[in-house]
Design a protein around this motif. Structure first.
Motif, PDB file in Angstrom:
ATOM      1  N   THR A  30       0.719  -1.241   0.156  1.00 16.73           N
ATOM      2  CA  THR A  30      -0.004  -0.049  -0.067  1.00 16.73           C
ATOM      3  C   THR A  30       0.605   1.165   0.120  1.00 16.73           C
ATOM      4  O   THR A  30       2.132   1.124   0.405  1.00 16.73           O
ATOM      5  N   PRO A  31       0.377   2.285  -0.773  1.00 16.25           N
ATOM      6  CA  PRO A  31       1.067   3.542  -0.603  1.00 16.25           C
ATOM      7  C   PRO A  31       1.436   3.956   0.653  1.00 16.25           C
ATOM      8  O   PRO A  31       2.729   4.582   0.893  1.00 16.25           O
ATOM      9  N   GLY A  34       4.180   1.979   2.501  1.00 14.54           N
ATOM     10  CA  GLY A  34       5.267   2.250   1.809  1.00 14.54           C
ATOM     11  C   GLY A  34       6.039   3.777   1.790  1.00 14.54           C
ATOM     12  O   GLY A  34       7.264   3.785   2.045  1.00 14.54           O
ATOM     13  N   ALA A 117       1.899   2.920  -5.056  1.00 17.41           N
ATOM     14  CA  ALA A 117       2.667   1.919  -4.418  1.00 17.41           C
ATOM     15  C   ALA A 117       4.123   1.453  -5.176  1.00 17.41           C
ATOM     16  O   ALA A 117       5.111   1.240  -4.556  1.00 17.41           O
TER      17      ALA A 117
END
Length: 228
Positions: A30-31, A34, A117
């Motif tokens: 997931t952004p 991350g 991501a």
């Protein structure tokens, strides 16, 4: 493509030594997660507190920046300067450690919003290479040792430190990453990174300046060699 500037913003406020030996980081899917990893890699407690210490030491040596009364006291007794510096540096380290989470939260949200991501994963991979680690370490070192408080001067010092450290094999790695959408997104986010970092730094100073001034005055008053 300038992939250096997006990482100068936080360094302009504080510097530091290489503390990025986190090879083996596995980017999450997931952004948000991350992004948190990326910010932790680029702005660890050790890195930023050491940066603050280096900038403090560099500026303390610039006696022209000190008030006239302080210059006189330090010139009269160099040991007093070291005593005050030690006390103030310790207070500064505590302040930076306490305030950093808010900066990390804001930058993490920015990266999660502005990058995918996959782009965050590519950025993490780059900054875990020897070239990426060298790049960030030299940027922080240059800013910290220069003690520059002006953004242009700090950026110049960072670039000089970086360019003097690069080996022929580093250029290919940097150019390869510089051509990715991840690097392009970082460059696009640069103004917002700087704005967030600048606002954070101004807020930290506003809320802690009186405490640091008190620390300096207290250190002078309690100095063992102070004459009655």
């Amino acid at each position: 493509m300038n992939i250096v500037r997006p990482f100068l913003a936080a360094a302009l406020l504080l510097g530091a030594a290489p503390a990025f030996a986190q090879s083996g980081v596995t980017p999450t899917a997931t952004p948000a997660r991350g992004a948190a990893q990326l910010v932790a890699l680029l702005a660890s407690d050790e890195t930023i507190t050491r940066l603050a210490g280096r900038m403090f030491d560099a500026n303390l040596s610039k006696t022209e920046l000190l008030p006239a009364e302080t210059r006189t006291l330090f010139a009269r007794d160099p040991a007093l300067k070291q005593h005050v510096a030690g006390r103030t540096r310790s207070a500064l380290t505590l302040i930076v450690g306490r305030e950093l989470p808010s900066l990390r939260t804001q930058l993490s949200a920015l990266f999660a919003e502005g990058m995918t991501a996959q782009e965050i994963a590519e950025t993490l991979t780059f900054f875990n290479t020897p070239t990426g680690q060298k790049m960030v370490a030299q940027i922080y070192r240059g800013v910290g040792e220069s003690g520059a408080l002006d953004e242009r001067q700090a950026e110049k010092a960072a670039m000089q430190a970086l360019m003097s450290s690069l080996a022929p094999e580093d250029y290919g790695v940097m150019l390869s990453f510089g051509g990715t959408s991840a690097a392009q997104k970082l460059q696009a986010l640069d103004p917002r990174i700087r704005a967030i970092s600048r606002a954070w730094g101004q807020d930290v100073i506003a809320r802690n300046e009186a405490r640091l001034v008190h620390t300096v005055r207290q250190a002078v008053a309690e100095y063992p060699g102070k004459k009655p």
